[in-house]
Scaffold this active site. Sequence first.
Site, PDB file in Angstrom:
ATOM      1  N   HIS A  76      -2.815  -2.597  -5.442  1.00  0.00           N
ATOM      2  CA  HIS A  76      -3.695  -3.746  -5.633  1.00  0.00           C
ATOM      3  C   HIS A  76      -3.697  -4.098  -7.116  1.00  0.00           C
ATOM      4  CE1 HIS A  76      -6.879  -6.478  -4.433  1.00  0.00           C
ATOM      5  NE2 HIS A  76      -7.594  -6.073  -5.465  1.00  0.00           N
ATOM      6  N   MET A 113       0.883  -8.586   3.589  1.00  0.00           N
ATOM      7  CA  MET A 113      -0.259  -9.492   3.505  1.00  0.00           C
ATOM      8  C   MET A 113      -0.990  -9.715   4.826  1.00  0.00           C
ATOM      9  SD  MET A 113      -0.425  -9.927   0.342  1.00  0.00           S
ATOM     10  CE  MET A 113      -1.700 -11.159   0.238  1.00  0.00           C
ATOM     11  N   ASN A 171       7.833  -4.302  -5.299  1.00  0.00           N
ATOM     12  CA  ASN A 171       7.329  -2.932  -5.201  1.00  0.00           C
ATOM     13  C   ASN A 171       8.232  -2.085  -4.314  1.00  0.00           C
ATOM     14  OD1 ASN A 171       5.021  -2.597  -6.888  1.00  0.00           O
ATOM     15  ND2 ASN A 171       3.860  -3.912  -5.519  1.00  0.00           N
ATOM     16  N   ARG A 186      -2.554  -9.289  17.761  1.00  0.00           N
ATOM     17  CA  ARG A 186      -2.163  -8.544  16.557  1.00  0.00           C
ATOM     18  C   ARG A 186      -2.270  -7.043  16.800  1.00  0.00           C
ATOM     19  NH1 ARG A 186      -4.287 -11.259  11.301  1.00  0.00           N
ATOM     20  NH2 ARG A 186      -3.848  -9.197  10.487  1.00  0.00           N
ATOM     21  N   GLU A 219       2.445  -1.644 -11.774  1.00  0.00           N
ATOM     22  CA  GLU A 219       2.541  -1.242 -10.361  1.00  0.00           C
ATOM     23  C   GLU A 219       3.902  -0.639 -10.051  1.00  0.00           C
ATOM     24  OE1 GLU A 219      -0.360  -4.457  -8.077  1.00  0.00           O
ATOM     25  OE2 GLU A 219       1.790  -4.856  -8.197  1.00  0.00           O
TER      26      GLU A 219
END
Length: 188
Positions: free
Chosen positions: A109, A90, A20, A65, A174
Amino acid sequence: MDADRAADVIGVLVSGEGTNLQALIDDGLPIAAVASNQPAVRALERASAAGIPTAVFGSDGFPTREDRDAAMADWLAARGVRLVVCAGYMHLLRAPFLERFEGRIVNTHSAPLPDFPGAHPIEDVLAAGIKETAATVHYVDEGVDTGPVIAVEPVPVRDDDTVETLRARVQAVEHRLLPKAVRELIAS
């Protein structure tokens, strides 16, 4: 996006192959920076080959994180990023990132939303036995694939589809839909 179109610059988040990302590059979109949570992935090679600055923000380099996402947001903002595109990224983004780029983060998605959220949409679609899936571009919020849908294009599910064959057809859509949606967002 706002009326200051000249300042619209894209940051892309990646975790893997980067197909992508390559579609965005091939479309000539103004990508200022590419960040990954994984080192040595093909997506970073694609960005480097296109002359786009890259950085890796692995979880192991930060206490939390949240700290990692804040650092990543700072790095992108320092490069003039105004719109963030998750292209196979991800990890769920944490509050420091979401707040910094609120309403300016999009994702793609491989299934219709809100019906098939999560990390395995192709598998979920096949298990459900439905006859149509979709490539979907949506805004990112604090949930898992819960942000408002920006663009969607149906993809038929064939009787003989496997995860691999269906994924390939959805990804082809996509690769067309994501650059188109991003171009429209930075032009508005």
